[in-house]
Design an enzyme around this catalytic site. Sequence first.
Site, short mmCIF file in Angstrom:
data_model
loop_
_atom_site.label_atom_id
_atom_site.label_comp_id
_atom_site.label_asym_id
_atom_site.label_seq_id
_atom_site.Cartn_x
_atom_site.Cartn_y
_atom_site.Cartn_z
N HIS A 1 0.82 -1.22 0.00
CA HIS A 1 0.00 0.00 0.00
C HIS A 1 0.85 1.27 0.00
O HIS A 1 0.32 2.36 -0.20
CB HIS A 1 -0.94 0.03 1.20
CG HIS A 1 -1.96 -1.07 1.17
ND1 HIS A 1 -2.85 -1.23 0.13
CD2 HIS A 1 -2.22 -2.08 2.04
CE1 HIS A 1 -3.62 -2.28 0.36
NE2 HIS A 1 -3.26 -2.84 1.50
N ASP B 1 -2.32 -10.56 -2.50
CA ASP B 1 -2.93 -10.11 -1.25
C ASP B 1 -4.40 -9.78 -1.53
O ASP B 1 -4.76 -9.46 -2.66
CB ASP B 1 -2.19 -8.87 -0.75
CG ASP B 1 -2.62 -8.39 0.62
OD1 ASP B 1 -1.93 -8.72 1.60
OD2 ASP B 1 -3.65 -7.68 0.71
N HIS C 1 -6.03 -7.27 -0.69
CA HIS C 1 -6.19 -5.85 -0.97
C HIS C 1 -5.42 -5.46 -2.23
O HIS C 1 -4.32 -5.99 -2.47
CB HIS C 1 -5.67 -5.01 0.20
CG HIS C 1 -6.34 -5.32 1.51
ND1 HIS C 1 -5.77 -6.16 2.45
CD2 HIS C 1 -7.52 -4.93 2.02
CE1 HIS C 1 -6.58 -6.25 3.49
NE2 HIS C 1 -7.66 -5.52 3.26
N ASP D 1 -4.58 -12.87 3.40
CA ASP D 1 -5.85 -12.29 3.86
C ASP D 1 -6.99 -12.60 2.88
O ASP D 1 -8.11 -12.14 3.07
CB ASP D 1 -5.73 -10.79 4.15
CG ASP D 1 -4.84 -10.05 3.17
OD1 ASP D 1 -4.52 -10.61 2.10
OD2 ASP D 1 -4.49 -8.88 3.47
C1 SP5 Z 1 -0.97 -5.25 3.79
C2 SP5 Z 1 -2.43 -5.27 4.12
O1 SP5 Z 1 -3.06 -6.33 4.06
N1 SP5 Z 1 -3.01 -4.12 4.53
C3 SP5 Z 1 -4.37 -4.06 4.84
C4 SP5 Z 1 -4.80 -2.71 5.28
C5 SP5 Z 1 -6.24 -2.69 5.68
N2 SP5 Z 1 -6.60 -1.43 6.26
C6 SP5 Z 1 -7.94 -1.30 6.72
C7 SP5 Z 1 -8.17 -2.19 7.90
C8 SP5 Z 1 -9.44 -1.90 8.60
C9 SP5 Z 1 -9.81 -3.07 9.48
N3 SP5 Z 1 -9.66 -2.75 10.83
C10 SP5 Z 1 -10.23 -3.69 11.76
C11 SP5 Z 1 -9.12 -4.23 12.62
C12 SP5 Z 1 -9.55 -5.27 13.58
N4 SP5 Z 1 -8.37 -5.98 14.08
ZN ZN Z 2 -3.99 -7.16 2.55
#
Ligand code: SP5
Ligand code: ZN
Length: 356
Positions: A170, A206, A208, A295
Amino acid sequence: MKVVHTDRHRGHDPQVETYLGVPVPACEVVQRAEVIRDALAGDGGFEITAPTEHGTEPILAVHDAGLVRFLEEAWPAAVKQRIERDFLVADTYPTRGMFSGMSDAFVAARPEPVAVGGRTGWWGLDSSNPIRPGSYDAARWAVDVALSTVDLVLAGETAAYGLCRPPGHHAAAAMAGGYCFFNNAAIAAQAIVAATGERVAILDVDVHHGNGTQQIFWRRGDVLYVSLHADPKRLYPFYLGHADEVGEGPGRGANRNYPMPLRADDETYLAALDSALERIDDEPGSIVVVSLGFDTFHLDPIGDLALTTAGYHEMGRRVAALGRRLVILQEGGYHLGALGENARAWLRGAEGRSAG
Ligand code: SP5
Ligand code: ZN
């Protein structure tokens, strides 16, 4: 297969991240790298080696010097400004509507703020990416892990795995975000281009979209970026990752996005992977950088696809069947209970070993 790993990632040790304005338990935690290392060490078929230092030059070949400076200075600046938090997260970001109607040149000439809160937004994408006292050091070592993995492949390994943490995809030339500070995969790809003069493909699996990698190579034809990910209409990073983003100028056609439907399973995913691999196969070059995320797993707490451990084994097998040398770099994956097994399955598949 050789695995590059160091415990220096532990300096980046977020306990909480902010999500929609409230503190929640952090996802991108120290334990992630430890469970992967333990699973690979327990397998017996992997050789874990330490990274060597590569300095800032390969980082500056990809990133804005201002981002590197900010990340180095951020924690000391927060302390100096008496920000009474144990992590640094912005609350103000210079988002697109703020500059509406103003010319690119005018916007580019806006000065970086002095206050660390303003600087954090200036160089950041989102509020889920806390900076801790040891984050810069850990992020530097993640780059060294990536570059040491490149060294192994340039020295003749067919494939090598870099257990990068924090992840990288990212992070754009002038922006951190999404648990990422430096774009490990982009720095690795650039280092390969510099060392070989060949074209390089980056395959990003990934869940994302790797908005940072796409941005860095957007106008370049010598680095092909191919990404499979959850449709950004549903999932972070929301604003990039659509199928019509193909690159511009000399980079036109060297960017390919495959947005995936909700809860896509192994079969759906692997069919899209085959198309992505065909695109890579059409491209000259002998090395592929893999941005490897788990993920996409059906139990991942922040993803929305539905892959299985068996699917990862098959994915590794198909990627290796390209017949190119692989620089495999860890990105996301947050289901700690299966993360180690998923990495082990993928890498065994890439080596042509059974799922085990
Ligand atoms: C590298 C990668 O997989 N980055 C992912 C970034 C995602 N950012 C948004 C995450 C929002 C989710 N937050 C909830 C967390 C609960 N542990
Ligand atoms: Zn990711």
